[in-house]
Design a protein around this motif. Structure first.
Motif, PDB file in Angstrom:
ATOM      1  N   LEU A  82       3.401   9.959   2.703  1.00 30.97           N
ATOM      2  CA  LEU A  82       3.177   9.606   4.102  1.00 30.97           C
ATOM      3  C   LEU A  82       3.779  10.693   4.989  1.00 30.97           C
ATOM      4  CD1 LEU A  82       2.290   7.578   6.298  1.00 30.97           C
ATOM      5  CD2 LEU A  82       4.552   6.546   6.094  1.00 30.97           C
ATOM      6  N   LEU A  83       2.901  11.450   5.650  1.00 37.15           N
ATOM      7  CA  LEU A  83       3.377  12.474   6.577  1.00 37.15           C
ATOM      8  C   LEU A  83       3.434  11.910   7.989  1.00 37.15           C
ATOM      9  CD1 LEU A  83       1.351  15.496   5.158  1.00 37.15           C
ATOM     10  CD2 LEU A  83       3.715  14.842   4.661  1.00 37.15           C
ATOM     11  N   ASP A  84       2.375  11.232   8.367  1.00 34.26           N
ATOM     12  CA  ASP A  84       2.340  10.542   9.652  1.00 34.26           C
ATOM     13  C   ASP A  84       1.274   9.455   9.560  1.00 34.26           C
ATOM     14  OD1 ASP A  84      -0.290  11.563  11.107  1.00 34.26           O
ATOM     15  OD2 ASP A  84       0.655  13.316  10.183  1.00 34.26           O
ATOM     16  N   GLU A  85       1.379   8.476  10.448  1.00 37.12           N
ATOM     17  CA  GLU A  85       0.496   7.314  10.373  1.00 37.12           C
ATOM     18  C   GLU A  85      -0.970   7.685  10.554  1.00 37.12           C
ATOM     19  OE1 GLU A  85       2.100   4.702  13.306  1.00 37.12           O
ATOM     20  OE2 GLU A  85       3.719   4.025  11.990  1.00 37.12           O
ATOM     21  N   LEU A  86      -1.283   8.518  11.525  1.00 41.74           N
ATOM     22  CA  LEU A  86      -2.675   8.861  11.797  1.00 41.74           C
ATOM     23  C   LEU A  86      -3.327   9.547  10.608  1.00 41.74           C
ATOM     24  CD1 LEU A  86      -5.070   8.907  13.661  1.00 41.74           C
ATOM     25  CD2 LEU A  86      -4.184  11.018  14.674  1.00 41.74           C
ATOM     26  N   SER A  87      -2.648  10.504  10.017  1.00 46.00           N
ATOM     27  CA  SER A  87      -3.203  11.201   8.842  1.00 46.00           C
ATOM     28  C   SER A  87      -3.420  10.226   7.679  1.00 46.00           C
ATOM     29  CB  SER A  87      -2.270  12.330   8.388  1.00 46.00           C
ATOM     30  OG  SER A  87      -2.166  13.311   9.382  1.00 46.00           O
ATOM     31  N   SER A 104      -4.129  -1.930   0.411  1.00 44.50           N
ATOM     32  CA  SER A 104      -2.822  -2.539   0.687  1.00 44.50           C
ATOM     33  C   SER A 104      -1.943  -1.679   1.578  1.00 44.50           C
ATOM     34  CB  SER A 104      -2.105  -2.821  -0.636  1.00 44.50           C
ATOM     35  OG  SER A 104      -2.874  -3.709  -1.406  1.00 44.50           O
ATOM     36  N   TYR A 105      -2.485  -1.279   2.710  1.00 40.76           N
ATOM     37  CA  TYR A 105      -1.747  -0.396   3.610  1.00 40.76           C
ATOM     38  C   TYR A 105      -1.790  -0.918   5.032  1.00 40.76           C
ATOM     39  CZ  TYR A 105      -1.873   2.996  -0.167  1.00 40.76           C
ATOM     40  OH  TYR A 105      -1.715   3.624  -1.367  1.00 40.76           O
ATOM     41  N   HIS A 106      -0.714  -0.671   5.760  1.00 42.49           N
ATOM     42  CA  HIS A 106      -0.642  -0.936   7.193  1.00 42.49           C
ATOM     43  C   HIS A 106      -0.062   0.317   7.837  1.00 42.49           C
ATOM     44  CE1 HIS A 106      -0.140  -2.994  10.971  1.00 42.49           C
ATOM     45  NE2 HIS A 106       1.136  -2.651  10.993  1.00 42.49           N
ATOM     46  N   LEU A 107      -0.892   0.996   8.612  1.00 40.75           N
ATOM     47  CA  LEU A 107      -0.497   2.252   9.252  1.00 40.75           C
ATOM     48  C   LEU A 107       0.054   3.251   8.234  1.00 40.75           C
ATOM     49  CD1 LEU A 107       1.109   0.871  12.519  1.00 40.75           C
ATOM     50  CD2 LEU A 107      -1.192   1.826  12.216  1.00 40.75           C
ATOM     51  N   GLY A 108      -0.579   3.295   7.067  1.00 42.37           N
ATOM     52  CA  GLY A 108      -0.209   4.250   6.033  1.00 42.37           C
ATOM     53  C   GLY A 108       0.901   3.809   5.114  1.00 42.37           C
ATOM     54  N   GLU A 160      -8.812  -0.844  -6.601  1.00 44.03           N
ATOM     55  CA  GLU A 160      -7.799  -0.637  -5.569  1.00 44.03           C
ATOM     56  C   GLU A 160      -7.954   0.734  -4.928  1.00 44.03           C
ATOM     57  OE1 GLU A 160      -3.780  -1.834  -6.218  1.00 44.03           O
ATOM     58  OE2 GLU A 160      -4.376  -3.187  -7.838  1.00 44.03           O
ATOM     59  N   VAL A 161      -7.736   0.783  -3.633  1.00 46.10           N
ATOM     60  CA  VAL A 161      -7.792   2.030  -2.878  1.00 46.10           C
ATOM     61  C   VAL A 161      -6.359   2.517  -2.683  1.00 46.10           C
ATOM     62  CG1 VAL A 161      -8.460   3.078  -0.687  1.00 46.10           C
ATOM     63  CG2 VAL A 161      -9.907   1.311  -1.722  1.00 46.10           C
ATOM     64  N   HIS A 162      -6.116   3.779  -3.050  1.00 45.13           N
ATOM     65  CA  HIS A 162      -4.773   4.352  -2.927  1.00 45.13           C
ATOM     66  C   HIS A 162      -4.813   5.618  -2.091  1.00 45.13           C
ATOM     67  CE1 HIS A 162      -2.919   1.674  -5.836  1.00 45.13           C
ATOM     68  NE2 HIS A 162      -3.991   1.828  -6.581  1.00 45.13           N
ATOM     69  N   ARG A 163      -3.740   5.841  -1.390  1.00 42.94           N
ATOM     70  CA  ARG A 163      -3.567   7.074  -0.630  1.00 42.94           C
ATOM     71  C   ARG A 163      -3.069   8.130  -1.599  1.00 42.94           C
ATOM     72  NH1 ARG A 163       0.759   8.410   1.808  1.00 42.94           N
ATOM     73  NH2 ARG A 163       1.660   6.330   1.845  1.00 42.94           N
ATOM     74  N   GLY A 164      -3.589   9.345  -1.493  1.00 43.01           N
ATOM     75  CA  GLY A 164      -3.290  10.388  -2.462  1.00 43.01           C
ATOM     76  C   GLY A 164      -1.907  10.998  -2.383  1.00 43.01           C
ATOM     77  N   GLY A 165      -1.416  11.224  -1.194  1.00 38.27           N
ATOM     78  CA  GLY A 165      -0.161  11.950  -1.081  1.00 38.27           C
ATOM     79  C   GLY A 165       0.907  11.175  -0.352  1.00 38.27           C
ATOM     80  N   GLU A 212      -6.990   9.358   5.967  1.00 42.98           N
ATOM     81  CA  GLU A 212      -7.148   9.566   4.527  1.00 42.98           C
ATOM     82  C   GLU A 212      -7.671   8.293   3.845  1.00 42.98           C
ATOM     83  OE1 GLU A 212      -4.471  10.570   0.572  1.00 42.98           O
ATOM     84  OE2 GLU A 212      -3.592  10.844   2.537  1.00 42.98           O
ATOM     85  N   LEU A 213      -7.107   7.160   4.186  1.00 45.33           N
ATOM     86  CA  LEU A 213      -7.544   5.904   3.587  1.00 45.33           C
ATOM     87  C   LEU A 213      -8.974   5.561   3.987  1.00 45.33           C
ATOM     88  CD1 LEU A 213      -4.276   3.885   3.947  1.00 45.33           C
ATOM     89  CD2 LEU A 213      -5.441   4.392   1.802  1.00 45.33           C
TER      90      LEU A 213
END
Length: 66
Positions: free
Chosen positions: A53-58, A9-13, A46-51, A62-63
């Motif tokens: 949002l620092l920047d979109e590319l990172s 459930s992410y768009h550009l982080g 569900e897939v989750h980002r761990g940390g 990560e995802l």
């Protein structure tokens, strides 16, 4: 048949915005239930980002590595 749905459930982080809102919308509309009604065994992971949002590319990297 066993089916595993992997909502990301992410768009550009960013979670739940833009196209990132689509996975939850599909699940809320009963996508898993429709598959079960056809006789499939359905799990949702569900897939989750761990940390944070620092920047979109990172965040995208990560995802994709999840």
């Amino acid at each position: 048949m066993k089916i595993v749905l992997l909502p990301v459930s992410y768009h550009l982080g960013r979670q739940g915005v833009g196209v990132g809102a689509a996975p939850q919308t599909l699940l809320s509309a009963g996508a898993a239930d429709l598959l079960r009604a056809d006789g499939h065994q359905v799990d949702t992971v569900e897939v989750h980002r761990g940390g944070p949002l620092l920047d979109e590319l990172s965040a995208v990297v990560e995802l994709n590595a999840s």
